[in-house]
Design a protein around this motif. Structure first.
Motif, short mmCIF file in Angstrom:
data_model
loop_
_atom_site.label_atom_id
_atom_site.label_comp_id
_atom_site.label_asym_id
_atom_site.label_seq_id
_atom_site.Cartn_x
_atom_site.Cartn_y
_atom_site.Cartn_z
N THR A 221 0.82 -1.22 0.00
CA THR A 221 0.00 0.00 0.00
C THR A 221 0.86 1.27 0.00
OG1 THR A 221 -0.21 0.02 2.42
CG2 THR A 221 -1.90 -1.19 1.16
N ARG A 222 1.79 1.32 -0.94
CA ARG A 222 2.67 2.49 -1.05
C ARG A 222 2.22 3.44 -2.16
NH1 ARG A 222 5.02 3.19 3.30
NH2 ARG A 222 6.72 4.37 2.32
N GLU A 223 0.97 3.32 -2.59
CA GLU A 223 0.49 4.14 -3.71
C GLU A 223 0.60 5.62 -3.41
OE1 GLU A 223 -2.08 0.34 -3.91
OE2 GLU A 223 -1.18 1.64 -2.38
N ASP A 224 0.15 6.03 -2.22
CA ASP A 224 0.18 7.46 -1.86
C ASP A 224 1.61 7.97 -1.76
OD1 ASP A 224 -2.54 7.56 -1.83
OD2 ASP A 224 -2.73 7.34 0.35
N THR A 225 2.48 7.16 -1.17
CA THR A 225 3.88 7.57 -1.02
C THR A 225 4.55 7.73 -2.37
OG1 THR A 225 4.02 6.39 1.08
CG2 THR A 225 6.10 6.96 0.01
N GLU A 226 4.35 6.74 -3.25
CA GLU A 226 4.97 6.81 -4.58
C GLU A 226 4.37 7.93 -5.41
OE1 GLU A 226 7.57 5.29 -5.25
OE2 GLU A 226 7.61 3.81 -3.64
N PHE A 230 6.47 10.86 -6.99
CA PHE A 230 6.39 11.15 -8.42
C PHE A 230 6.09 12.63 -8.65
CE2 PHE A 230 3.83 11.70 -12.28
CZ PHE A 230 4.73 11.23 -13.23
N LYS A 231 5.18 13.20 -7.85
CA LYS A 231 4.85 14.62 -8.00
C LYS A 231 6.07 15.49 -7.76
CE LYS A 231 1.03 16.38 -6.44
NZ LYS A 231 -0.05 16.77 -5.53
#
Length: 587
Positions: A221-226, A230-231
């Protein structure tokens, strides 16, 4: 790395030009077309001047037709040479980058594994694709365009001085401002484009790694971190490009304003002189208005094209950085290993992936022809490293590795590796058909041979059940197959290559019981009469090995058969076996 503060790296440029030697006649033609275009450029203003002064003002309609026809002819010639110039300049650029890309990829194929261990895949991809494509713009939009514009400017300056030195001085008075602004602009853009290329490489590397490892990202569940990461990278990429836009926004208005001021002064002074019956005529004023635009426009375009040239030079510098890398395995061996007996000997071998950190510590052992030995030990003991050293993926620090009594350094790399087949734990499959993944596009291995081999080891039934059978596309990294199926394909790949030496590196650690049974059956067939090295995690799979080497912390701590090692009280192998047997009993 080239100095970003320097406006232009001539040493790098000369090196790049060497790639045009194979296309020298095309190079000469493009240069010739640039010269012709510069001469044609001043003909139109001259003919316009003559038409005004000798036909329109005196109202001589007969001679006006001649000037119109002459201008049409000049225009047609300009179009023809412009077409030839643009086409062959681009053709030359594409031919050069084709040669550079082939040379780069060939070199990368010879790099030692250590280079790829420390180099980001996305960055290497950027160098081999994006950067090399940027180099083509040096020829198509940079070099020859700049030469053509400079020649035009020289011819225009000479013609202006010949026609009217007074109006020429007015126009030339504005030039220092343009030239100074252009030089400052060039230096600033060189540094800016260096940053742009860095950020493009970072962005490519980040995206490629996250897409490849998307399963891990989602599992943990690293979607938010990645996404946040990326931003941040994307923001840096945007800022790098905005810096180049900022410099353009400053320079081009200054250049446009200077051009307008020069034209205004020409019309003002020339008009006063013409009205006072001076040497300056109406035709000369109109010609100078057009000549001034033709003089200032290349200056603005040269700055823009110099940006393109700078980007190409930065890209060339990065690509040459890889071409200059001394990270390939030395292939100075002269002995061709045609058919090995399979006698392998490690003598006092020492090796470390990192300086002063040895992974293999003074190891010595022999594998007799046709013998199957197994290597076991905990993770990090150095088992897989032995395989890497045998194939010369890495160079040993000291000691010697021999095959049939000859150092592996004395064999040609191709013949050495051609006699050794390896099945790795982490199977890599290309986005291609099963057949091509098995043969690796080797024309000497026919589809009939592959099918026969698959039937022998019991893989044919599984492959035949797939849509397309042996022509089924497994997609990138073989994602359409399970890990066990990929392992079977890898085993068949090794099997059809008919190796003299077979290495199984944890080949059954990630397969199910059914697949393992098929591999065990195939192992018995393929190892018969061949020297085999089996690196195993499951000790039950190596009971039939002729000899077992037990490794710990880079050293061989025990050696013997399965039964001999089990007899050793408190032995390392016996402890491993008991722990694993107990764990399997409890599952």
């Amino acid at each position: 790395m080239a100095d970003s503060g320097r406006a232009f790296d001539f040493k790098l440029f000369r090196r790049l030009l060497k790639f045009t030697n194979a296309y020298k006649w095309t190079f000469y033609f493009v240069a010739f077309a640039a010269i012709v275009m510069s001469g044609l450029a001043v003909l139109r203003p001259y003919l316009l001047q003559e038409a005004i002064d000798k036909s329109i003002v005196p109202k001589d309609t007969d001679s006006l037709l001649f000037y119109i026809i002459a201008m049409v002819v000049v225009l047609v010639l300009e179009v023809v040479f412009q077409f030839a110039f643009i086409f062959y300049a681009n053709w030359l650029g594409q031919s050069v980058i084709k040669d550079i890309r082939v040379k780069l990829f060939k070199l990368m194929l010879s790099f030692r594994m250590k280079y790829f261990d420390t180099s980001a895949v996305g960055r290497l991809t950027t160098r081999a694709v994006n950067d090399i494509e940027t180099i083509s713009s040096i020829f198509s939009q940079g070099l020859f365009m700049i030469i053509s514009d400079l020649l035009k400017m020289l011819v225009i300056v000479a013609f202006m001085l010949y026609t009217s030195w007074e109006l020429s001085l007015i126009v030339f008075a504005i030039l220092p401002l343009i030239l100074y602004a252009t030089r400052v602009f060039q230096r600033a853009m060189k540094a800016a484009f260096e940053e742009v290329r860095n950020q493009v490489a970072n962005l490519n590397s980040f995206v490629q790694e996250r897409i490849t490892g998307m399963k891990i990202v989602q599992i943990f569940t690293r979607e938010d971190t990645e996404y946040k990461h990326f931003k941040e990278i994307n923001e840096k990429h945007k800022k790098a490009w905005i810096k180049t836009v900022w410099y353009n926004s400053i320079f081009f208005p200054i250049a446009e304003m200077s051009s307008s001021v020069a034209i205004g002064l020409v019309v003002w002074y020339g008009g006063l002189n013409a009205s006072a019956d001076g040497a300056i005529t109406l035709g000369i004023i109109v010609a100078f208005v057009e000549l001034s635009q033709m003089l200032f426009r290349p200056l603005r375009q040269i700055a823009d094209k110099f940006n393109t040239l700078q980007m190409g030079m930065v890209a060339a510098n990065r690509v040459f950085g890889i071409l200059d890398t001394k990270s390939h395995i030395s292939d100075e061996g002269t002995v061709i290993l045609e058919q090995t007996n399979g006698l392998i000997a490690f003598k006092n071998v020492r090796f470390g992936y990192v300086d002063n950190e040895e992974v293999i510590k003074d190891i010595s052992f022999e594998v007799q022809p046709g013998q199957t030995i197994a290597i076991v030990g905990a993770t990090g003991a150095g088992k897989s490293t032995i395989v890497n050293l045998l194939n010369r993926f890495y160079e040993i620090n000291s000691g010697e590795i021999l095959i049939d009594g000859v150092s592996i350094k004395d064999y040609t790399l191709f013949s050495l590796r051609n006699n050794i087949a390896i099945v790795l734990q982490d199977v890599f499959l290309f986005a291609d058909t099963i057949l091509n993944n098995i043969t690796l596009n080797d024309p000497s291995i026919t589809e009939e041979e592959v099918i026969a081999a698959a039937k022998e080891i019991g893989v044919h039934k599984f492959i035949n059940s797939l849509p397309g059978k042996y022509h089924y596309n497994v997609k990138e990294r073989g994602t359409m197959l399970s890990s066990g199926q990929r392992q079977l394909i890898a085993f068949l790949r090794a099997y059809v290559s008919n190796p003299s030496i077979l290495v199984l590196d944890e080949a059954t650690s990630s397969v199910d019981t059914y697949s393992e049974e098929m591999i065990q059956t195939a192992t018995e067939k393929i190892t018969k009469g061949r020297t085999s090295i089996v690196i195993a995690h499951r000790l039950a799979t190596i009971k039939k090995a002729d000899r077992i080497l037990v490794m710990d912390a880079g050293k061989i701590v025990e050696t013997g058969t399965h039964k001999e090692l089990l007899k050793k009280q408190d032995g390392y192998y016996r402890n491993l076996y008991e722990v694993q047997f107990l764990a399997e009993e409890m599952t």
